[in-house]
Design a protein around this motif. Structure first.
Motif, PDB file in Angstrom:
ATOM      1  N   ASP A  75      -9.035   6.037  -1.451  1.00 38.33           N
ATOM      2  CA  ASP A  75      -8.140   4.889  -1.327  1.00 38.33           C
ATOM      3  C   ASP A  75      -8.848   3.670  -1.925  1.00 38.33           C
ATOM      4  OD1 ASP A  75      -6.444   2.864  -0.495  1.00 38.33           O
ATOM      5  OD2 ASP A  75      -6.176   3.673   1.527  1.00 38.33           O
ATOM      6  N   HIS A  76      -8.084   2.817  -2.624  1.00 33.53           N
ATOM      7  CA  HIS A  76      -8.701   1.645  -3.252  1.00 33.53           C
ATOM      8  C   HIS A  76      -7.995   0.348  -2.872  1.00 33.53           C
ATOM      9  CE1 HIS A  76      -9.793   5.094  -5.854  1.00 33.53           C
ATOM     10  NE2 HIS A  76     -10.962   4.475  -5.901  1.00 33.53           N
ATOM     11  N   TYR A  77      -7.117   0.417  -1.894  1.00 30.07           N
ATOM     12  CA  TYR A  77      -6.358  -0.787  -1.517  1.00 30.07           C
ATOM     13  C   TYR A  77      -6.964  -1.374  -0.243  1.00 30.07           C
ATOM     14  CZ  TYR A  77      -2.331  -3.860  -1.001  1.00 30.07           C
ATOM     15  OH  TYR A  77      -1.523  -4.966  -0.920  1.00 30.07           O
ATOM     16  N   PHE A  78      -7.808  -2.395  -0.434  1.00 30.45           N
ATOM     17  CA  PHE A  78      -8.530  -2.988   0.696  1.00 30.45           C
ATOM     18  C   PHE A  78      -8.467  -4.517   0.658  1.00 30.45           C
ATOM     19  CE2 PHE A  78     -10.899   1.032  -0.217  1.00 30.45           C
ATOM     20  CZ  PHE A  78     -10.569   1.715   0.951  1.00 30.45           C
ATOM     21  N   PRO A  79      -7.303  -5.090   0.882  1.00 34.14           N
ATOM     22  CA  PRO A  79      -7.166  -6.548   0.748  1.00 34.14           C
ATOM     23  C   PRO A  79      -8.018  -7.353   1.730  1.00 34.14           C
ATOM     24  CG  PRO A  79      -5.206  -5.599   1.750  1.00 34.14           C
ATOM     25  CD  PRO A  79      -6.018  -4.468   1.238  1.00 34.14           C
ATOM     26  N   LYS A 113     -15.398  -2.725  -6.511  1.00 37.93           N
ATOM     27  CA  LYS A 113     -15.115  -2.753  -7.959  1.00 37.93           C
ATOM     28  C   LYS A 113     -15.053  -1.344  -8.544  1.00 37.93           C
ATOM     29  CE  LYS A 113     -16.875  -4.618 -12.318  1.00 37.93           C
ATOM     30  NZ  LYS A 113     -17.947  -5.410 -12.976  1.00 37.93           N
ATOM     31  N   ASN A 114     -16.021  -0.489  -8.157  1.00 38.12           N
ATOM     32  CA  ASN A 114     -16.089   0.866  -8.726  1.00 38.12           C
ATOM     33  C   ASN A 114     -15.416   1.921  -7.850  1.00 38.12           C
ATOM     34  OD1 ASN A 114     -17.680   0.267 -11.140  1.00 38.12           O
ATOM     35  ND2 ASN A 114     -19.293  -0.293  -9.664  1.00 38.12           N
ATOM     36  N   GLY A 115     -15.009   1.497  -6.628  1.00 34.82           N
ATOM     37  CA  GLY A 115     -14.270   2.412  -5.760  1.00 34.82           C
ATOM     38  C   GLY A 115     -15.097   3.541  -5.195  1.00 34.82           C
ATOM     39  N   HIS A 116     -16.309   3.226  -4.727  1.00 31.19           N
ATOM     40  CA  HIS A 116     -17.109   4.275  -4.091  1.00 31.19           C
ATOM     41  C   HIS A 116     -17.906   3.688  -2.937  1.00 31.19           C
ATOM     42  CE1 HIS A 116     -20.729   2.788  -6.079  1.00 31.19           C
ATOM     43  NE2 HIS A 116     -20.167   2.945  -7.278  1.00 31.19           N
ATOM     44  N   VAL A 117     -18.525   4.578  -2.152  1.00 25.75           N
ATOM     45  CA  VAL A 117     -19.315   4.166  -0.995  1.00 25.75           C
ATOM     46  C   VAL A 117     -20.557   5.046  -0.923  1.00 25.75           C
ATOM     47  CG1 VAL A 117     -18.084   5.733   0.582  1.00 25.75           C
ATOM     48  CG2 VAL A 117     -19.272   3.722   1.515  1.00 25.75           C
ATOM     49  N   ARG A 177     -13.291  11.285   7.013  1.00 27.68           N
ATOM     50  CA  ARG A 177     -12.069  12.085   6.922  1.00 27.68           C
ATOM     51  C   ARG A 177     -10.945  11.307   6.240  1.00 27.68           C
ATOM     52  NH1 ARG A 177     -13.670  13.677  12.134  1.00 27.68           N
ATOM     53  NH2 ARG A 177     -12.172  12.232  13.087  1.00 27.68           N
ATOM     54  N   TYR A 178     -10.888  10.024   6.471  1.00 26.44           N
ATOM     55  CA  TYR A 178      -9.850   9.215   5.843  1.00 26.44           C
ATOM     56  C   TYR A 178     -10.103   9.011   4.345  1.00 26.44           C
ATOM     57  CZ  TYR A 178      -7.721   7.581  10.278  1.00 26.44           C
ATOM     58  OH  TYR A 178      -7.066   7.494  11.479  1.00 26.44           O
ATOM     59  N   PHE A 179     -11.342   8.708   3.961  1.00 30.18           N
ATOM     60  CA  PHE A 179     -11.583   8.131   2.641  1.00 30.18           C
ATOM     61  C   PHE A 179     -12.388   8.987   1.673  1.00 30.18           C
ATOM     62  CE2 PHE A 179     -11.109   4.176   5.276  1.00 30.18           C
ATOM     63  CZ  PHE A 179      -9.879   3.800   4.743  1.00 30.18           C
ATOM     64  N   ILE A 180     -12.999  10.081   2.149  1.00 26.41           N
ATOM     65  CA  ILE A 180     -13.870  10.864   1.250  1.00 26.41           C
ATOM     66  C   ILE A 180     -13.363  12.302   1.166  1.00 26.41           C
ATOM     67  CG2 ILE A 180     -16.217  11.715   0.871  1.00 26.41           C
ATOM     68  CD1 ILE A 180     -17.210   9.218   2.370  1.00 26.41           C
ATOM     69  N   ASP A 181     -13.167  12.757  -0.046  1.00 28.83           N
ATOM     70  CA  ASP A 181     -12.627  14.101  -0.273  1.00 28.83           C
ATOM     71  C   ASP A 181     -13.771  15.102  -0.464  1.00 28.83           C
ATOM     72  OD1 ASP A 181     -10.785  16.057  -0.576  1.00 28.83           O
ATOM     73  OD2 ASP A 181     -10.235  15.551  -2.643  1.00 28.83           O
ATOM     74  N   ASP A 217       0.860  -1.195   0.000  1.00 25.95           N
ATOM     75  CA  ASP A 217       0.000   0.000   0.000  1.00 25.95           C
ATOM     76  C   ASP A 217       0.891   1.238   0.000  1.00 25.95           C
ATOM     77  OD1 ASP A 217      -1.878   1.959   0.349  1.00 25.95           O
ATOM     78  OD2 ASP A 217      -2.864   1.021   2.053  1.00 25.95           O
ATOM     79  N   ASP A 218       0.758   2.084  -1.020  1.00 26.66           N
ATOM     80  CA  ASP A 218       1.598   3.286  -1.105  1.00 26.66           C
ATOM     81  C   ASP A 218       0.821   4.565  -0.783  1.00 26.66           C
ATOM     82  OD1 ASP A 218      -0.019   3.405  -3.288  1.00 26.66           O
ATOM     83  OD2 ASP A 218       1.596   3.474  -4.781  1.00 26.66           O
ATOM     84  N   SER A 219      -0.408   4.427  -0.239  1.00 24.44           N
ATOM     85  CA  SER A 219      -1.207   5.597   0.114  1.00 24.44           C
ATOM     86  C   SER A 219      -0.584   6.321   1.309  1.00 24.44           C
ATOM     87  CB  SER A 219      -2.627   5.162   0.460  1.00 24.44           C
ATOM     88  OG  SER A 219      -3.327   6.218   1.068  1.00 24.44           O
TER      89      SER A 219
END
Length: 651
Positions: free
Chosen positions: A354-358, A339-343, A489-493, A277-279
């Protein structure tokens, strides 16, 4: 046998005859005429142990003021600062003074005389039995003799001989050190902590040790204290929150060195699942010079993200099993589209930063991955087996409460929930409605069940879950916001979804009538004062800590270094002594080393909230009412002996 008769019989076991009863009545009556001791009120220390220790050592300015009262005519400002610093840090300061002193015996003689006078000044408010219990072991006889009520002028030869003997046998250093620590003890009669010892700073456990060693302490739990108490109780959700916050501020000292929590399993897990993870979203929130190396920052970031994902899953599960908490709007983990990277949150779709969620893949959006489950089992065991953490949590439980009423002061950390119209908010929880004092009492009871109910009982499980609710729930009095937007705060801009709306209490607490309404709710009149913490006062923006026409005082002014850029100062303390209440503002504390070498103190301004020319005595305050009730009981026992209703026993 009537209840009163049974009570008198129990009392007679301790006081078996007229002589013992009469002696105790006389003793208690004399205590009523002693001067009220100084009470110090502190809030939101957030692990800043050196600053906290300094305030405790200087009695929030009380010791230096006493030095000025006694010695202004004979000592310069520099000499006053040196004597004060010697009392705060006697071992360290003595070593520096001895290096520079040309006549050390004369220094010893004058210093011991001055310390005797200071000790007498502080000791006069204590009953002799209490004073004896506070005396340092080893020097108790000598100190008792030195502070005995003799005239220092007429008995000068006696004291000269005694002090010279101490100097001759080379015990001056030890005596000065013990007298200094004794003065520190005597200067503060009671310590009231209005929440948040934990998080951000490096030494919460050091502060807890210091408080456990003080003879009179009480707590009003803050949200950061509660989450640590929940972690000590084994709440996985609280444990994850505690770990996340510690990693967010790159402060794992309290966890690892303070409490012996083993973080290696978390580090191993993070390296296995998040090493690619490079975030930078989870980089620690500290100045660059506080991180020792890039590899430390990297590992901290991976651990921070790993435990955050676990936290969000655990919170989702808790909200799901506690529908009575009314937090279904926080069930967004199941709405993540990998898959689409949203919530989807509150009916609106947001792209994820962020899209790295193993550990979310393959059906583990809300359920712990098997390796996460194994990790949490290890962490729960580590938290529950930490002897020191358990001791500190039990101390918080025993000495703490949601609020306290003492000497016309109403203490609580966060807020009393209000509606938009400024009236007490009705909160529905546990299928009932509570507001004001009833709401605080409800939560107080649930915290106690979390600690005292039988293991595995439903009462205990619910109490432990409510500890987390108090940390982040929308109607938690010690949180005071409609949501904790950590995920956002972490994941939504999008700042609009990150906003944490404060309870209307913070809109209305400047209003005198609102403060009066709250005081009345707790059975207090308009001459009482609310003492509040939790939200820092932005002094540099012109905000005043005194609100509601003097009926409410906020004493969180930025003790924590993390808040000092925002507040412009380093915290407030409030002192309530025999003449009234006094708000004390503090400058930033550099370090103990600077305080000792440069004789720097931190109290820099005082505001007298209410002052009286007449000293308050013990009979005028809450302790006095308790003593008066005790005297009445003893007089009843005495009458029972005199009337023959109860038989006396010889001792």
């Amino acid at each position: 046998m009537s209840l009163d008769k049974k009570y008198l019989k129990l009392l007679s076991e301790k006081y078996p005859n007229q002589l013992t009863v009469s002696t105790k009545i006389v003793s208690l009556s004399s205590i009523l005429n002693l001067t009220k001791g100084a009470e110090i009120f502190i809030s939101d220390v957030h692990g800043e142990h050196e600053a906290f220790q300094h305030v405790m050592r200087n009695g929030s300015g009380v010791i230096k003021q006493k030095i000025k009262d006694l010695f202004t005519e004979e000592l310069s400002e520099k000499d006053i600062a040196q004597l004060a610093t010697l009392i705060y840090y006697p071992k360290e300061k003595l070593e520096l003074i001895k290096k520079d002193s040309e006549n050390i015996k004369e220094f010893y003689r004058k210093t011991i005389f001055r310390l005797i006078q200071l000790t007498r000044g502080f000791a006069s408010i204590y009953a002799s039995k209490k004073l004896q219990s506070l005396l340092p072991s080893g020097f108790n006889e000598i100190i008792t003799e030195l502070v005995a009520e003799r005239d220092l002028g007429e008995e000068n030869d006696y004291y000269e001989h005694l002090i010279n003997s101490i100097i001759e046998i080379e015990q001056s250093d030890n005596l000065i050190i013990q007298l200094s620590f004794f003065i520190q003890k005597l200067a503060i009669h009671k310590v009231h902590i209005i929440g948040d010892v934990y998080d951000r700073g490096p030494g919460a456990e050091i502060i807890m040790d210091e408080l456990m060693n003080h003879y009179s302490v009480d707590f009003q739990w803050g949200n950061h204290d509660i989450v640590w108490m929940g972690a000590a109780c084994g709440s996985e959700t609280c444990i994850a929150n505690v770990l996340r916050l510690s990693l967010r501020y790159a402060n794992t000292n309290t966890l690892e060195r303070g409490y012996g929590i083993n973080l290696m399993p978390l580090a191993s897990f993070a390296l296995e699942y998040y090493k690619n993870d490079d975030s930078i979203i989870f980089n620690p929130k500290v100045a660059p010079d506080e991180i020792h190396s890039s590899s430390e920052e990297w590992l901290n970031r991976l651990m921070h993200k790993a435990i955050s994902i676990i936290q969000f899953k655990l919170e989702h599960q808790l909200v799901k099993r506690r529908p009575e908490f009314g937090m279904n709007d926080r069930l967004f983990m199941s709405e993540i589209d990998l898959k689409n990277g949203h919530v989807q949150i509150e009916g609106k779709t947001y792209p994820l930063k962020d899209h790295y969620f193993p550990t979310l893949e393959n059906g583990y959006l809300t359920k712990l991955h098997p390796e996460e489950r194994f990790l949490m089992d290890l962490l729960v065991e580590s938290f529950q087996k930490s002897t020191k953490l358990q001791a500190h949590a039990n101390f918080l439980f025993e000495k703490g409460a949601m609020y306290k009423v003492t000497n016309k002061n109403l203490l609580y950390h966060g807020c009393i929930p209000l509606n938009s119209n400024g009236l007490l908010k009705e909160v529905r929880i546990d299928h009932q409605v509570y507001k004001g004092k009833e709401l605080m009492d409800y939560f107080d009871k649930q915290v106690k069940l979390a600690f005292s109910a039988r293991d595995s009982s439903e009462e205990k499980k619910k109490g432990v879950d409510i500890l987390w609710y108090l940390w982040a729930g929308p109607d938690s009095p010690i949180f005071g916001k409609h949501k904790m937007a950590t995920f956002e705060r972490y994941f939504i801009d999008d700042r609009s979804i990150q906003k944490e709306q404060k309870n209307y209490y913070y809109t209305y607490r400047d209003n005198a009538e609102t403060c009066k309404m709250i005081l009345e709710e707790f059975g207090l009149g308009p001459d009482a004062v609310i003492l509040n913490g939790h939200v820092p006062v932005s002094v540099k923006e012109g905000e005043s800590p005194i609100k509601g026409a003097g009926r409410l005082v906020v004493i969180d002014g930025g003790f924590s270094k993390a808040y000092q850029d925002q507040t412009g100062i380093a915290g407030f303390t409030l002192m309530h002594n025999c003449y009234g209440r006094q708000l004390i503002a503090h400058e930033a504390f550099d370090s103990q080393k600077v305080a000792i070498a440069e004789e720097k103190d931190v109290a820099y301004s005082e505001v007298f909230l209410d002052q009286s020319e007449t000293k308050q005595r013990i009979r005028d305050v809450d302790d006095g009412q308790i003593i008066k009730e005790r005297i009445d009981d003893l007089k009843e026992l005495l009458e029972a002996y005199r009337s023959g209703e109860l038989k006396e026993k010889t001792v």
